[in-house]
Design an enzyme around this catalytic site. Structure first.
Site, short mmCIF file in Angstrom:
data_model
loop_
_atom_site.label_atom_id
_atom_site.label_comp_id
_atom_site.label_asym_id
_atom_site.label_seq_id
_atom_site.Cartn_x
_atom_site.Cartn_y
_atom_site.Cartn_z
N LYS A 89 -14.01 -0.58 -13.61
CA LYS A 89 -14.47 -1.79 -12.92
C LYS A 89 -15.05 -2.81 -13.90
CE LYS A 89 -13.33 -0.77 -8.69
NZ LYS A 89 -12.24 -1.54 -8.03
N TYR A 94 -15.03 5.39 -13.32
CA TYR A 94 -14.94 4.29 -12.35
C TYR A 94 -15.63 3.04 -12.90
CZ TYR A 94 -15.44 1.97 -7.75
OH TYR A 94 -15.39 1.08 -6.70
N VAL A 145 0.87 0.70 -7.01
CA VAL A 145 0.45 -0.30 -8.01
C VAL A 145 0.67 0.17 -9.45
CG1 VAL A 145 -1.26 -1.39 -6.50
CG2 VAL A 145 -1.97 0.47 -8.02
N ASP A 190 0.85 -1.19 0.00
CA ASP A 190 0.00 0.00 0.00
C ASP A 190 0.88 1.23 0.00
OD1 ASP A 190 -1.97 2.06 1.00
OD2 ASP A 190 -3.25 0.30 1.20
N1 LIG Z 1 -15.83 0.35 0.07
C1 LIG Z 1 -16.80 0.10 -0.79
O1 LIG Z 1 -17.98 0.34 -0.54
C2 LIG Z 1 -16.45 -0.52 -2.13
C3 LIG Z 1 -17.50 -0.92 -2.96
C4 LIG Z 1 -17.19 -1.49 -4.19
C5 LIG Z 1 -15.88 -1.65 -4.56
N2 LIG Z 1 -14.88 -1.24 -3.75
C6 LIG Z 1 -13.50 -1.40 -4.22
O2 LIG Z 1 -12.72 -2.05 -3.24
C7 LIG Z 1 -11.37 -1.59 -3.31
C8 LIG Z 1 -10.95 -1.15 -1.92
O3 LIG Z 1 -11.84 -0.14 -1.47
P1 LIG Z 1 -11.78 0.45 0.01
O4 LIG Z 1 -13.13 0.96 0.31
O5 LIG Z 1 -11.13 -0.55 0.90
O6 LIG Z 1 -10.81 1.70 -0.22
P2 LIG Z 1 -9.89 2.44 0.82
O7 LIG Z 1 -9.75 3.83 0.29
O8 LIG Z 1 -10.31 2.24 2.23
O9 LIG Z 1 -8.49 1.70 0.62
C9 LIG Z 1 -7.78 1.78 -0.56
C10 LIG Z 1 -6.32 1.60 -0.25
O10 LIG Z 1 -5.59 1.65 -1.49
C11 LIG Z 1 -4.41 2.37 -1.26
N3 LIG Z 1 -3.87 2.94 -2.50
C12 LIG Z 1 -4.27 4.07 -3.15
N4 LIG Z 1 -3.52 4.27 -4.24
C13 LIG Z 1 -2.62 3.25 -4.27
C14 LIG Z 1 -1.55 2.92 -5.14
N5 LIG Z 1 -1.26 3.67 -6.23
N6 LIG Z 1 -0.82 1.83 -4.87
C15 LIG Z 1 -1.09 1.05 -3.78
N7 LIG Z 1 -2.09 1.32 -2.92
C16 LIG Z 1 -2.84 2.41 -3.16
C17 LIG Z 1 -4.81 3.46 -0.25
O11 LIG Z 1 -3.67 3.98 0.41
C18 LIG Z 1 -5.75 2.71 0.66
O12 LIG Z 1 -5.10 2.15 1.77
C19 LIG Z 1 -11.37 -0.46 -4.36
O13 LIG Z 1 -10.93 -1.00 -5.58
C20 LIG Z 1 -12.82 -0.06 -4.46
O14 LIG Z 1 -13.15 0.46 -5.73
C21 LIG Z 1 -15.12 -0.68 -2.54
#
Ligand SMILES: NC(=O)c1ccc[n+]([C@@H]2O[C@H](COP(=O)([O-])OP(=O)(O)OC[C@H]3O[C@@H](n4cnc5c(N)ncnc54)[C@H](O)[C@@H]3O)[C@@H](O)[C@H]2O)c1
Length: 272
Positions: A182, A178, A76, A52
């Site tokens: 996705k 987005y 990433v 991360d």
């Molecule tokens: N939370 C939801 O409701 C939800 C719903 C559908 C899909 N998602 C998907 O799940 C995944 C995680 O979501 P979340 O809610 O845990 O998000 P979050 O923001 O809590 O966590 C995302 C993490 O990714 C890290 N990050 C950002 N840019 C980065 C990079 N370039 N390299 C490495 N790490 C990086 C951030 O530091 C953070 O710790 C995402 O792809 C999101 O689209 C989440």
């Protein structure tokens, strides 16, 4: 790593044994869904690399978990930093498992703005870069590393879970970037499973609805009620632990491959 283990009573001996001696990488492992997954996989005995950008949160989690957990600051979009994280995972055990759960920049804009001007291309490109290109970047590098390992008796070398969103199916107004990213991850799932079949690597995806990640703690009662009103049952947000449970299931079940699993309480997003 044993293959799926059917006992003489005809039940799968689901055990942590599938994960014995193995290690995993979780991109976005310091985030809401990622951290729950890191905790779950670690509790199941895996060595886990928290890959991360968020150093403070990542290091705190790795300290909390102690042995078998390492934080590696990872971007990433940068192949070199992913490779460093993968090497760290290989140092924690037999590297077999990848979970791609990072988030990041996502632009919200209509294709034609209220003032008649077209959407900004830069925002679209950046969103695709983190959510789709970043996913492919981790997928390709993790898969190559897993492919270099030795197979279990079943032929399986490992398994990767990616993260989409139900917005990849039902994008809401303003979510073009987005949703395109996705939907790209959803489309990638089957072809990745086909491509990597020859390497003994399975690929599946979780498509969550709206999950109760830390960012949701601050949205207030009204917003929460709005967010949950479209969920048939259970009428609440999904929990990060439920996401982590789905990931563990997909990583472990050897006949699940090329699948996108909706985790959304039967919710279907409306246009807005
Ligand atoms: N939370 C939801 O409701 C939800 C719903 C559908 C899909 N998602 C998907 O799940 C995944 C995680 O979501 P979340 O809610 O845990 O998000 P979050 O923001 O809590 O966590 C995302 C993490 O990714 C890290 N990050 C950002 N840019 C980065 C990079 N370039 N390299 C490495 N790490 C990086 C951030 O530091 C953070 O710790 C995402 O792809 C999101 O689209 C989440």
């Amino acid at each position: 790593m044993p293959s799926t283990n059917i006992t003489d009573k005809g039940v799968i001996a689901v055990t942590a044994a599938h994960f014995d001696g193995a290690s995993a990488i979780v991109s976005g492992g310091a985030g809401g869904l990622g951290a729950a997954t890191v905790r779950r996989l670690h509790a199941e005995g895996l060595g886990v690399v928290i890959a991360d950008l968020a150093t403070d949160q990542g290091e705190a989690l790795s300290h909390e978990l102690g042995e078998r957990a390492t934080f590696v600051r990872t971007d990433v979009t940068d192949p070199e930093s992913i490779t460093t994280a993968l090497d760290a995972a290989a140092a924690l055990g037999d590297f077999r498992f990848g979970v791609i759960a990072h988030g990041g920049f996502g632009v919200l804009q209509r294709i034609v703005q209220r003032d008649g001007s077209p959407a900004d291309l830069d925002g679209f490109v950046k969103t695709i870069d983190i959510y789709l290109n970043g996913t492919f970047n981790v997928l390709r590098l993790a898969a190559a590393k897993i492919a270099a390992g030795s197979p279990a008796p079943s032929g399986e070398r490992g398994s990767i879970v990616m993260t989409a969103s139900i917005a990849g199916y039902e994008g809401q107004i303003g979510q073009a970037a987005y949703t395109a990213a996705k939907a790209g991850v959803i489309g990638l799932t089957l072809v990745a499973a086909r491509d990597l079949g020859a390497n003994g690597i399975r690929v599946n995806t979780v498509a969550p609805g709206t999950m109760k990640t830390p960012i949701m703690e601050s949205v207030g009662e009204d917003m929460l009620a709005k967010l949950t009103s479209g969920v048939p049952f259970p009428k609440r947000l999904g929990l990060p632990e439920e996401y982590a449970d789905a990931v563990a299931f997909l990583l472990r079940n050897e006949y699940l491959n090329g699948e996108v699993l909706r985790l959304d309480g039967a919710q279907r997003f409306a246009p807005k």
